[in-house]
Motif scaffolding. Structure first.
Motif, PDB file in Angstrom:
ATOM      1  N   ALA A  55     -12.005 -11.335 -68.595  1.00  0.00           N
ATOM      2  CA  ALA A  55     -10.559 -11.079 -68.534  1.00  0.00           C
ATOM      3  C   ALA A  55     -10.270  -9.696 -67.968  1.00  0.00           C
ATOM      4  O   ALA A  55      -9.366  -9.525 -67.133  1.00  0.00           O
ATOM      5  CB  ALA A  55      -9.946 -11.230 -69.918  1.00  0.00           C
ATOM      6  N   GLU A  56     -11.048  -8.718 -68.361  1.00  0.00           N
ATOM      7  CA  GLU A  56     -10.872  -7.353 -67.854  1.00  0.00           C
ATOM      8  C   GLU A  56     -11.166  -7.294 -66.353  1.00  0.00           C
ATOM      9  O   GLU A  56     -10.436  -6.677 -65.586  1.00  0.00           O
ATOM     10  CB  GLU A  56     -11.798  -6.406 -68.601  1.00  0.00           C
ATOM     11  CG  GLU A  56     -11.681  -4.957 -68.188  1.00  0.00           C
ATOM     12  CD  GLU A  56     -12.662  -4.082 -68.954  1.00  0.00           C
ATOM     13  OE1 GLU A  56     -13.107  -3.082 -68.379  1.00  0.00           O
ATOM     14  OE2 GLU A  56     -12.979  -4.404 -70.117  1.00  0.00           O
ATOM     15  N   GLY A  57     -12.220  -7.963 -65.931  1.00  0.00           N
ATOM     16  CA  GLY A  57     -12.574  -7.980 -64.508  1.00  0.00           C
ATOM     17  C   GLY A  57     -11.561  -8.719 -63.662  1.00  0.00           C
ATOM     18  O   GLY A  57     -11.258  -8.319 -62.541  1.00  0.00           O
ATOM     19  N   THR A  58     -10.983  -9.788 -64.208  1.00  0.00           N
ATOM     20  CA  THR A  58      -9.970 -10.540 -63.482  1.00  0.00           C
ATOM     21  C   THR A  58      -8.738  -9.674 -63.247  1.00  0.00           C
ATOM     22  O   THR A  58      -8.148  -9.701 -62.173  1.00  0.00           O
ATOM     23  CB  THR A  58      -9.579 -11.812 -64.262  1.00  0.00           C
ATOM     24  OG1 THR A  58     -10.760 -12.587 -64.479  1.00  0.00           O
ATOM     25  CG2 THR A  58      -8.567 -12.630 -63.502  1.00  0.00           C
ATOM     26  N   GLY A  59      -8.362  -8.885 -64.233  1.00  0.00           N
ATOM     27  CA  GLY A  59      -7.234  -7.969 -64.074  1.00  0.00           C
ATOM     28  C   GLY A  59      -7.490  -6.928 -62.996  1.00  0.00           C
ATOM     29  O   GLY A  59      -6.602  -6.573 -62.239  1.00  0.00           O
ATOM     30  N   LYS A  60      -8.718  -6.459 -62.904  1.00  0.00           N
ATOM     31  CA  LYS A  60      -9.068  -5.477 -61.879  1.00  0.00           C
ATOM     32  C   LYS A  60      -9.065  -6.101 -60.490  1.00  0.00           C
ATOM     33  O   LYS A  60      -8.675  -5.463 -59.526  1.00  0.00           O
ATOM     34  CB  LYS A  60     -10.432  -4.863 -62.175  1.00  0.00           C
ATOM     35  CG  LYS A  60     -10.429  -3.934 -63.364  1.00  0.00           C
ATOM     36  CD  LYS A  60     -11.799  -3.361 -63.618  1.00  0.00           C
ATOM     37  CE  LYS A  60     -11.799  -2.460 -64.826  1.00  0.00           C
ATOM     38  NZ  LYS A  60     -13.124  -1.897 -65.082  1.00  0.00           N
ATOM     39  N   LEU A  61      -9.503  -7.339 -60.386  1.00  0.00           N
ATOM     40  CA  LEU A  61      -9.517  -8.006 -59.076  1.00  0.00           C
ATOM     41  C   LEU A  61      -8.114  -8.204 -58.537  1.00  0.00           C
ATOM     42  O   LEU A  61      -7.884  -8.128 -57.338  1.00  0.00           O
ATOM     43  CB  LEU A  61     -10.223  -9.367 -59.179  1.00  0.00           C
ATOM     44  CG  LEU A  61     -11.730  -9.331 -59.288  1.00  0.00           C
ATOM     45  CD1 LEU A  61     -12.275 -10.742 -59.477  1.00  0.00           C
ATOM     46  CD2 LEU A  61     -12.344  -8.705 -58.045  1.00  0.00           C
ATOM     47  N   GLY A  62      -7.155  -8.457 -59.420  1.00  0.00           N
ATOM     48  CA  GLY A  62      -5.785  -8.677 -58.991  1.00  0.00           C
ATOM     49  C   GLY A  62      -5.147  -7.440 -58.390  1.00  0.00           C
ATOM     50  O   GLY A  62      -4.237  -7.537 -57.570  1.00  0.00           O
ATOM     51  N   SER A  63      -5.635  -6.257 -58.736  1.00  0.00           N
ATOM     52  CA  SER A  63      -5.052  -5.024 -58.221  1.00  0.00           C
ATOM     53  C   SER A  63      -5.719  -4.532 -56.945  1.00  0.00           C
ATOM     54  O   SER A  63      -5.246  -3.590 -56.336  1.00  0.00           O
ATOM     55  CB  SER A  63      -5.135  -3.931 -59.289  1.00  0.00           C
ATOM     56  OG  SER A  63      -6.489  -3.605 -59.540  1.00  0.00           O
TER      57      SER A  63
END
Length: 108
Positions: A55-63
């Protein structure tokens, strides 16, 4: 990346991302595991929740910006020479070849 993927597969399969599980998964697809890299992945994942990490990595990919946009942004920055060069090189019309297969092509 293959070591991280194997660790995630081990965790999603109900096991833990241990060195033995990672090596087992990699060997099942014919990859020889590097012990140092396996140990590094296991050490980084020790005591962490895989779902939270995803979940943390997915948030970073979106930015992050997409790599495909960089090429398009660079083209206009080249100046007016690029459009002039493109206009000067108009494609020549291709000559139609004689249709030897009488209109029935294998891949038509």
């Amino acid at each position: 990346m293959r070591y991280v993927a194997a660790a995630l597969l081990a965790a999603l399969g109900g096991g833990e991302p241990s060195a033995a599980n990672i090596k087992s998964i990699l060997s099942s697809v014919g990859i020889e595991a590097d012990g140092e890299k396996v140990d590094q992945v296991v050490a980084e994942l020790a005591g962490k929740n895989i779902e939270e990490l995803i979940a943390e990595g997915t948030g970073k990919l979106g930015s992050m910006p997409a790599a495909g946009g960089a090429g398009a942004a660079a083209a206009p920055a080249a100046g007016g020479a690029a459009p002039a060069a493109a206009a000067a090189k108009e494609p020549e019309p291709e000559e139609e070849e004689e249709d030897d297969d009488m209109g029935f092509g294998l891949f038509d």
